[in-house]
Design a protein around this motif. Structure first.
Motif, PDB file in Angstrom:
ATOM      1  N   ALA A 137      36.886  41.377  29.928  1.00  0.00           N
ATOM      2  CA  ALA A 137      36.909  42.787  29.510  1.00  0.00           C
ATOM      3  C   ALA A 137      35.490  43.306  29.306  1.00  0.00           C
ATOM      4  N   ARG A 138      34.646  42.409  28.699  1.00  0.00           N
ATOM      5  CA  ARG A 138      33.247  42.825  28.489  1.00  0.00           C
ATOM      6  C   ARG A 138      32.534  43.061  29.822  1.00  0.00           C
ATOM      7  N   LEU A 139      32.718  42.137  30.754  1.00  0.00           N
ATOM      8  CA  LEU A 139      32.103  42.282  32.078  1.00  0.00           C
ATOM      9  C   LEU A 139      32.642  43.521  32.805  1.00  0.00           C
ATOM     10  N   LYS A 140      33.950  43.756  32.650  1.00  0.00           N
ATOM     11  CA  LYS A 140      34.551  44.921  33.286  1.00  0.00           C
ATOM     12  C   LYS A 140      33.970  46.213  32.728  1.00  0.00           C
ATOM     13  N   LYS A 141      33.798  46.222  31.369  1.00  0.00           N
ATOM     14  CA  LYS A 141      33.229  47.411  30.734  1.00  0.00           C
ATOM     15  C   LYS A 141      31.799  47.647  31.204  1.00  0.00           C
ATOM     16  N   GLU A 142      31.019  46.526  31.282  1.00  0.00           N
ATOM     17  CA  GLU A 142      29.647  46.656  31.779  1.00  0.00           C
ATOM     18  C   GLU A 142      29.646  47.172  33.217  1.00  0.00           C
ATOM     19  N   ALA A 143      30.567  46.650  34.016  1.00  0.00           N
ATOM     20  CA  ALA A 143      30.649  47.100  35.412  1.00  0.00           C
ATOM     21  C   ALA A 143      31.026  48.585  35.487  1.00  0.00           C
ATOM     22  N   GLU A 144      31.984  48.986  34.625  1.00  0.00           N
ATOM     23  CA  GLU A 144      32.385  50.393  34.610  1.00  0.00           C
ATOM     24  C   GLU A 144      31.225  51.282  34.174  1.00  0.00           C
ATOM     25  N   ASN A 145      30.468  50.817  33.129  1.00  0.00           N
ATOM     26  CA  ASN A 145      29.311  51.602  32.685  1.00  0.00           C
ATOM     27  C   ASN A 145      28.266  51.712  33.791  1.00  0.00           C
TER      28      ASN A 145
END
Length: 599
Positions: free
Chosen positions: A465-473
């Motif tokens: 989820a953290r990596l996904k959020k970073e990717a989305e940002n």
């Protein structure tokens, strides 16, 4: 008197209408013929109650106008908009792809900037686009190379493709396209609608690079599509409320026939459904109680001729004013009066998209009646949604894929019906999965191990989820930077355009000042010439007056001299007479004394 006045007013109006209709030489120069149209049939009640298109979303509202048709490549949707751009939807954003015309500022200049309408991809990633004002283009989305295949000014069998509309591409590279009118361009589309019968379907051969007419004399042909096996093609005749078929192979090769008629609206774009049939979008809905205006007017050529001439006469004053006093208002009014967009308010907000089988029969329909979207000309399946386009709207409509009674699934962005065998396999797979889950649960005898595995899974999920959020940002930041770059480029282009406009305005002002100076010099020269002429005239009058006075004085002097001479002559004569008398008197005494001496 009131009744007579009313009758006389009606008579004058009737005479004016007759003159407008039958007086020779009034444009447009088109042949108005009577033609027959099968009256629209109402849809079955089972279709009308579904209303799949109600409560539709409006996405990208206000960001563009006129997404009239769609094409898809590598999961990305492409469309053409006002302003001449082909754009694609990528990452929730609209990104420009290609433009075939020049830059322009408003829809009134669409003849300059172009108007992409129909578009299709081939398997190699080449996008074929029908630009209404420029022609048929081939564009490679990978390399950016664009090629004009058929221009609107190119004569094909004696006529130009003045208004191209839609395009279809075969596997062998052959290109089929519709020519809505060989007489009227898109900005005079209303004339094409009122005076139909000069449209075409044309085939372009990529080997010979030649175009040939397959069908001629058509009533505003519009959307076009090849059948699944490419043995025939279908195309819409919009004002005829029907779809036509042209066979390309088999015993009926070269035969034009009616595929479906009496449709509940005017058809626009057509696309295959993956099951041998077609989806047909009706841009203007109609039924038995509310037929569309072109259908009503079909049997009355003189009424259509009158209306077309009235439209021309309405355009004429704006065109003449703009000719001598260029201004935006007149150009806008002239463009709007003859353009298809002026008719968009003549129909209600109903939406009909038909699913026709391979024989032209209606087997399903997408219906909307709540006014959330209107004037739909095309549809395409994208992911979990159906996107809906229109030549008039400033948004793209979007609805979830509808749940239909006969299990549907998506494959290659087309609806395909699941077979009983597919359903059976799915049931067996589900049973097998349940058995495996039960066996796995029985084998899980260590709760601690399961808890540890769950904890690891939780941590992995949090990390994902953290990596996904970073990717989305990062993606959002990249999108914002891309948007900022695009805005900067647009601002730079706008500034350059404004600079050019200022330069043109300064040149015009300079020229106007020089012309004003020249006019002032000419007026000053004319004034001096006038004054000199006036002075010359006064001098000539004074000279003539002096000559007249001199002549008069000479005449008086001559008359005085003559009188004096006459008086002197008279005095001289009197003196001579007096002298003679005196001499005679003096001689008389002498004669008397002589006579006395003689005596």
């Amino acid at each position: 008197m009131g009744l007579l006045s009313f009758v006389w007013s009606l008579t004058k109006l009737f005479i004016i209408c007759l003159l407008i209709t039958f007086l020779p030489g009034i444009p447009p120069n088109a042949e108005f013929k009577e033609y027959s149209v099968v009256k629209p049939k109402s849809l079955d009640a089972e279709f009308l109650v579904r209303k799949h298109l109600d409560n539709a979303e409006r996405i990208f509202e206000g960001q563009f106008t006129g997404p009239e048709a769609f094409a898809m490549y590598n999961g990305e949707v492409y469309t053409g908009i006002h302003g001449g751009f082909v754009v694609k939807i990528e990452g929730g954003e609209i990104k420009p792809v290609v433009k075939f015309g020049e830059n322009c500022d408003d829809i009134i200049e669409e003849h300059k900037c172009g108007r992409p309408l129909g578009m299709k991809f081939d398997a190699a990633g080449n996008l074929y686009v029908a630009d209404a004002y420029y022609g048929i283009f081939k564009y490679n989305v990978q390399t950016g190379q664009k090629t004009l295949l058929v221009g609107v000014n190119e004569e094909i069998e004696g006529k130009k493709s003045t208004f191209v509309n839609d395009v279809a591409v075969a596997k062998d590279g052959s290109v089929y396209f519709t020519v809505t009118s060989t007489t009227f361009p898109l900005f005079n589309g209303v004339h094409a609608m009122l005076a139909p019968g000069d449209g075409r379907v044309v085939k372009y051969d990529p080997q010979t690079k030649k175009a040939a007419v397959l069908a001629d004399g058509l009533h505003t042909p519009n959307g076009i599509a090849l059948s699944l096996n490419e043995d025939f093609l279908v195309f819409a005749e919009s004002v005829g409320a029907r779809v036509m078929r042209f066979d390309l192979k088999g015993n009926k090769k070269g035969i034009l026939s009616v595929f479906a008629e009496g449709l509940p609206g005017l058809p626009d774009n057509i696309r295959i459904d993956g099951q041998g049939g077609f989806y047909v979008s009706l841009v203007v809905p109609a039924d038995e109680s509310h037929p569309a205006l072109p259908i009503v007017l079909a049997p009355f050529p003189n009424i259509r001729k009158f209306l077309s001439r009235v439209i021309f006469l309405l355009e004429l004053p704006f065109a003449q004013i703009n000719k001598y006093y260029p201004n935006y208002f007149c150009r806008r009014a002239e463009h709007f009066i003859g353009h298809f967009s002026s008719t968009s308010g003549l129909s209600d907000n109903g939406v009909n998209i038909l699913n026709l089988d391979s024989n032209g029969q209606i087997r399903d329909a997408l219906i909307g009646r709540d006014g959330s979207i209107a004037h739909i000309s095309d549809m395409i399946v994208s992911g979990d949604y159906i996107l809906l386009g229109s030549p008039y709207n400033n948004y793209i409509g979007r609805i979830p894929r509808p749940n239909t009674p006969h299990q549907l699934h998506i494959k290659s962005v087309r609806y395909e019906e699941a077979t009983p065998q597919d359903i059976k396999q799915e049931e067996l797979a589900a049973k097998k999965a349940a058995a495996e889950a039960k066996a796995k649960k029985a084998r899980e005898d260590q709760a601690q191990k399961a808890a540890e595995e769950a904890e690891r899974a939780r941590k992995a999920a949090e990390e994902a989820a953290r990596l996904k959020k970073e990717a989305e940002n990062a993606a959002r930041k990249a999108a914002e930077e891309s948007k900022a770059r695009l805005a900067a480029e647009e601002a730079k282009k706008k500034a350059a355009d404004e600079a050019r406009a200022r330069k043109v305005a300064e040149e015009a002002a300079k020229k106007a000042a020089e012309e004003a100076k020249a006019r002032k010099a000419a007026e000053e020269s004319a004034r001096r010439a006038t004054e000199e002429a006036k002075a010359k005239k006064l001098a000539e009058e004074a000279k003539a007056k002096k000559l007249a006075e001199d002549a008069k004085a000479r005449k008086i002097a001559e008359e005085t001299k003559a009188r004096k001479a006459a008086e002197e002559l008279k005095l001289k004569k009197a003196a001579e007479d007096s002298a003679r008398r005196k001499a005679a008197e003096d001689a008389k005494p002498n004669r008397a004394s002589g006579n006395s001496g003689k005596n």
